[in-house]
Design a protein around this motif. Structure first.
Motif, PDB file in Angstrom:
ATOM      1  N   THR A  99       0.845  -1.187   0.000  1.00 31.90           N
ATOM      2  CA  THR A  99       0.000   0.000   0.000  1.00 31.90           C
ATOM      3  C   THR A  99       0.881   1.237   0.000  1.00 31.90           C
ATOM      4  OG1 THR A  99      -0.112   0.075   2.412  1.00 31.90           O
ATOM      5  CG2 THR A  99      -1.851  -1.154   1.274  1.00 31.90           C
ATOM      6  N   THR A 100       0.459   2.271  -0.717  1.00 29.78           N
ATOM      7  CA  THR A 100       1.170   3.537  -0.717  1.00 29.78           C
ATOM      8  C   THR A 100       0.151   4.669  -0.779  1.00 29.78           C
ATOM      9  OG1 THR A 100       1.345   3.574  -3.142  1.00 29.78           O
ATOM     10  CG2 THR A 100       3.190   2.594  -1.931  1.00 29.78           C
ATOM     11  N   VAL A 101       0.588   5.877  -0.426  1.00 33.04           N
ATOM     12  CA  VAL A 101      -0.245   7.060  -0.580  1.00 33.04           C
ATOM     13  C   VAL A 101       0.553   8.133  -1.316  1.00 33.04           C
ATOM     14  CG1 VAL A 101      -1.834   6.767   1.338  1.00 33.04           C
ATOM     15  CG2 VAL A 101       0.406   7.781   1.755  1.00 33.04           C
ATOM     16  N   ALA A 102      -0.140   8.928  -2.115  1.00 34.18           N
ATOM     17  CA  ALA A 102       0.488  10.017  -2.851  1.00 34.18           C
ATOM     18  C   ALA A 102      -0.422  11.237  -2.804  1.00 34.18           C
ATOM     19  CB  ALA A 102       0.756   9.608  -4.300  1.00 34.18           C
ATOM     20  N   TRP A 103       0.178  12.408  -2.878  1.00 34.51           N
ATOM     21  CA  TRP A 103      -0.568  13.661  -2.968  1.00 34.51           C
ATOM     22  C   TRP A 103      -0.493  14.084  -4.425  1.00 34.51           C
ATOM     23  CZ3 TRP A 103      -4.006  15.939  -0.075  1.00 34.51           C
ATOM     24  CH2 TRP A 103      -4.347  17.277  -0.312  1.00 34.51           C
ATOM     25  N   GLU A 104      -1.549  13.797  -5.185  1.00 32.94           N
ATOM     26  CA  GLU A 104      -1.516  13.995  -6.623  1.00 32.94           C
ATOM     27  C   GLU A 104      -2.936  14.158  -7.167  1.00 32.94           C
ATOM     28  OE1 GLU A 104       0.335  10.288  -7.693  1.00 32.94           O
ATOM     29  OE2 GLU A 104      -1.595   9.307  -8.029  1.00 32.94           O
ATOM     30  N   ALA A 105      -3.024  14.525  -8.440  1.00 33.39           N
ATOM     31  CA  ALA A 105      -4.340  14.629  -9.080  1.00 33.39           C
ATOM     32  C   ALA A 105      -4.972  13.244  -9.131  1.00 33.39           C
ATOM     33  CB  ALA A 105      -4.189  15.192 -10.485  1.00 33.39           C
ATOM     34  N   PRO A 106      -6.253  13.108  -8.804  1.00 31.96           N
ATOM     35  CA  PRO A 106      -6.904  11.798  -8.808  1.00 31.96           C
ATOM     36  C   PRO A 106      -7.063  11.257 -10.230  1.00 31.96           C
ATOM     37  CG  PRO A 106      -8.512  13.527  -8.413  1.00 31.96           C
ATOM     38  CD  PRO A 106      -7.160  14.177  -8.370  1.00 31.96           C
ATOM     39  N   PRO A 107      -7.283   9.954 -10.379  1.00 29.49           N
ATOM     40  CA  PRO A 107      -7.476   9.353 -11.699  1.00 29.49           C
ATOM     41  C   PRO A 107      -8.705   9.930 -12.401  1.00 29.49           C
ATOM     42  CG  PRO A 107      -7.060   7.664 -10.048  1.00 29.49           C
ATOM     43  CD  PRO A 107      -7.295   8.942  -9.307  1.00 29.49           C
ATOM     44  N   PRO A 108      -8.778   9.767 -13.723  1.00 28.37           N
ATOM     45  CA  PRO A 108      -9.949  10.239 -14.465  1.00 28.37           C
ATOM     46  C   PRO A 108     -11.232   9.658 -13.883  1.00 28.37           C
ATOM     47  CG  PRO A 108      -8.206   9.572 -15.967  1.00 28.37           C
ATOM     48  CD  PRO A 108      -7.761   9.161 -14.601  1.00 28.37           C
ATOM     49  N   GLY A 109     -12.244  10.489 -13.745  1.00 33.40           N
ATOM     50  CA  GLY A 109     -13.513  10.054 -13.202  1.00 33.40           C
ATOM     51  C   GLY A 109     -13.640  10.286 -11.708  1.00 33.40           C
ATOM     52  N   HIS A 110     -12.534  10.219 -10.982  1.00 36.88           N
ATOM     53  CA  HIS A 110     -12.585  10.422  -9.540  1.00 36.88           C
ATOM     54  C   HIS A 110     -12.814  11.888  -9.195  1.00 36.88           C
ATOM     55  CE1 HIS A 110     -10.467   6.520  -8.044  1.00 36.88           C
ATOM     56  NE2 HIS A 110     -11.177   6.291  -9.139  1.00 36.88           N
ATOM     57  N   ALA A 111     -12.144  12.779  -9.928  1.00 42.29           N
ATOM     58  CA  ALA A 111     -12.218  14.206  -9.596  1.00 42.29           C
ATOM     59  C   ALA A 111     -13.665  14.710  -9.644  1.00 42.29           C
ATOM     60  CB  ALA A 111     -11.333  15.014 -10.549  1.00 42.29           C
ATOM     61  N   GLU A 112     -14.380  14.364 -10.698  1.00 44.45           N
ATOM     62  CA  GLU A 112     -15.767  14.813 -10.837  1.00 44.45           C
ATOM     63  C   GLU A 112     -16.634  14.244  -9.731  1.00 44.45           C
ATOM     64  OE1 GLU A 112     -19.423  14.753 -14.116  1.00 44.45           O
ATOM     65  OE2 GLU A 112     -17.459  13.891 -14.605  1.00 44.45           O
ATOM     66  N   ALA A 113     -16.432  12.960  -9.410  1.00 44.14           N
ATOM     67  CA  ALA A 113     -17.243  12.324  -8.376  1.00 44.14           C
ATOM     68  C   ALA A 113     -16.983  12.926  -7.000  1.00 44.14           C
ATOM     69  CB  ALA A 113     -16.960  10.822  -8.345  1.00 44.14           C
ATOM     70  N   LEU A 114     -15.780  13.452  -6.790  1.00 41.62           N
ATOM     71  CA  LEU A 114     -15.402  13.991  -5.494  1.00 41.62           C
ATOM     72  C   LEU A 114     -15.508  15.514  -5.426  1.00 41.62           C
ATOM     73  CD1 LEU A 114     -12.221  11.828  -4.793  1.00 41.62           C
ATOM     74  CD2 LEU A 114     -14.497  11.531  -3.795  1.00 41.62           C
ATOM     75  N   ASP A 115     -15.983  16.136  -6.508  1.00 43.32           N
ATOM     76  CA  ASP A 115     -16.062  17.603  -6.588  1.00 43.32           C
ATOM     77  C   ASP A 115     -14.688  18.240  -6.441  1.00 43.32           C
ATOM     78  OD1 ASP A 115     -18.816  17.543  -6.912  1.00 43.32           O
ATOM     79  OD2 ASP A 115     -19.192  17.608  -4.753  1.00 43.32           O
ATOM     80  N   VAL A 116     -13.671  17.588  -7.007  1.00 41.74           N
ATOM     81  CA  VAL A 116     -12.309  18.121  -7.013  1.00 41.74           C
ATOM     82  C   VAL A 116     -12.046  18.757  -8.368  1.00 41.74           C
ATOM     83  CG1 VAL A 116      -9.847  17.540  -6.870  1.00 41.74           C
ATOM     84  CG2 VAL A 116     -11.485  16.401  -5.362  1.00 41.74           C
ATOM     85  N   ALA A 117     -11.524  19.975  -8.382  1.00 39.76           N
ATOM     86  CA  ALA A 117     -11.235  20.664  -9.638  1.00 39.76           C
ATOM     87  C   ALA A 117     -10.225  19.866 -10.454  1.00 39.76           C
ATOM     88  CB  ALA A 117     -10.698  22.065  -9.362  1.00 39.76           C
ATOM     89  N   PRO A 118     -10.383  19.825 -11.785  1.00 37.20           N
ATOM     90  CA  PRO A 118      -9.456  19.062 -12.638  1.00 37.20           C
ATOM     91  C   PRO A 118      -8.004  19.466 -12.381  1.00 37.20           C
ATOM     92  CG  PRO A 118     -11.339  19.819 -13.904  1.00 37.20           C
ATOM     93  CD  PRO A 118     -11.445  20.487 -12.567  1.00 37.20           C
ATOM     94  N   GLY A 119      -7.149  18.474 -12.204  1.00 30.92           N
ATOM     95  CA  GLY A 119      -5.737  18.712 -11.986  1.00 30.92           C
ATOM     96  C   GLY A 119      -5.362  19.062 -10.560  1.00 30.92           C
ATOM     97  N   ARG A 120      -6.346  19.287  -9.692  1.00 36.09           N
ATOM     98  CA  ARG A 120      -6.046  19.642  -8.307  1.00 36.09           C
ATOM     99  C   ARG A 120      -5.700  18.376  -7.520  1.00 36.09           C
ATOM    100  NH1 ARG A 120      -9.610  23.596  -4.351  1.00 36.09           N
ATOM    101  NH2 ARG A 120      -8.156  23.586  -2.592  1.00 36.09           N
ATOM    102  N   PRO A 121      -4.619  18.391  -6.748  1.00 37.90           N
ATOM    103  CA  PRO A 121      -4.205  17.166  -6.050  1.00 37.90           C
ATOM    104  C   PRO A 121      -5.067  16.860  -4.830  1.00 37.90           C
ATOM    105  CG  PRO A 121      -2.738  18.976  -5.485  1.00 37.90           C
ATOM    106  CD  PRO A 121      -3.659  19.492  -6.564  1.00 37.90           C
ATOM    107  N   THR A 122      -5.067  15.606  -4.471  1.00 37.62           N
ATOM    108  CA  THR A 122      -5.708  15.140  -3.244  1.00 37.62           C
ATOM    109  C   THR A 122      -4.968  13.897  -2.777  1.00 37.62           C
ATOM    110  OG1 THR A 122      -7.827  14.636  -2.202  1.00 37.62           O
ATOM    111  CG2 THR A 122      -7.411  13.629  -4.359  1.00 37.62           C
ATOM    112  N   LEU A 123      -5.407  13.290  -1.697  1.00 42.14           N
ATOM    113  CA  LEU A 123      -4.760  12.088  -1.189  1.00 42.14           C
ATOM    114  C   LEU A 123      -5.245  10.882  -1.988  1.00 42.14           C
ATOM    115  CD1 LEU A 123      -2.829  11.166   1.139  1.00 42.14           C
ATOM    116  CD2 LEU A 123      -4.894  10.531   2.404  1.00 42.14           C
TER     117      LEU A 123
END
Length: 247
Positions: A109-133
């Motif tokens: 298991t690993t964690v990264a602070w990066e832009a989410p995969p395609p499809g995740h950003a919209e579902a999470l209300d994260v702006a395109p290209g904006r990083p998250t966990l």
């Protein structure tokens, strides 16, 4: 934590006191007094607990940090030991699919602070290209016959509401091992009721299925999205359930 005194842990001749306290604290981490991933009490509380000075506690923590057994960020120190939590999770385990892995499976298991995969950003209300966990899980049974891979993206709401998740941001470099098996319990303890929606779809032409999990809280706010790919021979199945917040 029950209070102890210096008489409870006599020094071995020539052994520095901070090393003795580090050993005592490590024992409490191993026996689950402080579960894996949980924040440790402050230096003052630990000093009172062990009946020593804060400087001794500070030296003991530094020793454990050096050995990778304790991690410290702006929110404080917390246990970094691998292993099962002492208390039984009250909700389904994280990540999706981990609970069904073979008993002798090898996992990473690993964690990264990066832009989410395609499809995740919209579902999470994260702006395109904006990083998250982003959490990644990989599991293979002996001989590699059964393979499971999962990618989870957390929303800004989850990171703001759940302290145990937010502390991973500073060390989420894509190589850091992540002990998030109690993620859903952390969410519940933060007062969030969890609404899981799992969609299972067979991948055409392969013996695998893709499981997509979306988790919302009681206010309809997205918390996380997980995509799991695993070997199976199942048709499409969708089911939903609620996990109430901890009282």
């Amino acid at each position: 934590m029950a209070r102890t005194t210096p008489h409870d842990h006599p020094l071995t001749e020539g052994e520095p006191l901070y090393r003795k306290i580090a050993t005592q604290l490590l024992g409490e981490l191993h026996d689950g007094t402080i579960p894996p991933g949980e924040r440790l009490p402050g230096e003052r509380q630990l000093a009172e607990h062990f009946g020593v000075s804060r400087e001794t506690v500070r030296q003991a923590l530094q020793l454990l940090r050096r050995d990778g057994l304790v991690a410290t960020d702006r929110r404080g120190s917390h246990a970094a030991l691998p292993g099962l939590p002492v208390e039984t999770p009250a909700s389904s385990g994280f990540p999706l699919g981990a609970g069904g892995a073979a008993h002798n499976a090898v996992t990473r298991t690993t964690v990264a602070w990066e832009a989410p995969p395609p499809g995740h950003a919209e579902a999470l209300d994260v702006a395109p290209g904006r990083p998250t966990l982003v959490h990644r899980y990989w599991s293979a049974s002996a001989g590699g016959r059964e393979l499971r891979t999962a990618v989870t993206s957390f929303s800004a709401v989850a990171l703001a509401e759940v302290e145990e998740l937010s502390r991973y941001r500073d060390r989420a470099d894509g190589t850091c091992a992540a002990e998030l098996r109690r993620a859903y319990d952390w969410m519940r303890r933060a007062g969030l009721s969890l609404h899981h929606r799992d969609t299972i779809t067979r991948i055409a032409g392969t013996p695998s299925v893709r499981v997509t999990r979306r988790v919302h809280d009681q206010f309809g706010r997205p918390l996380e999205v997980t995509e799991l790919v695993m070997d199976a021979q199942e048709d499409v199945l969708v089911y939903e359930f609620m996990v109430p917040a901890a009282v």
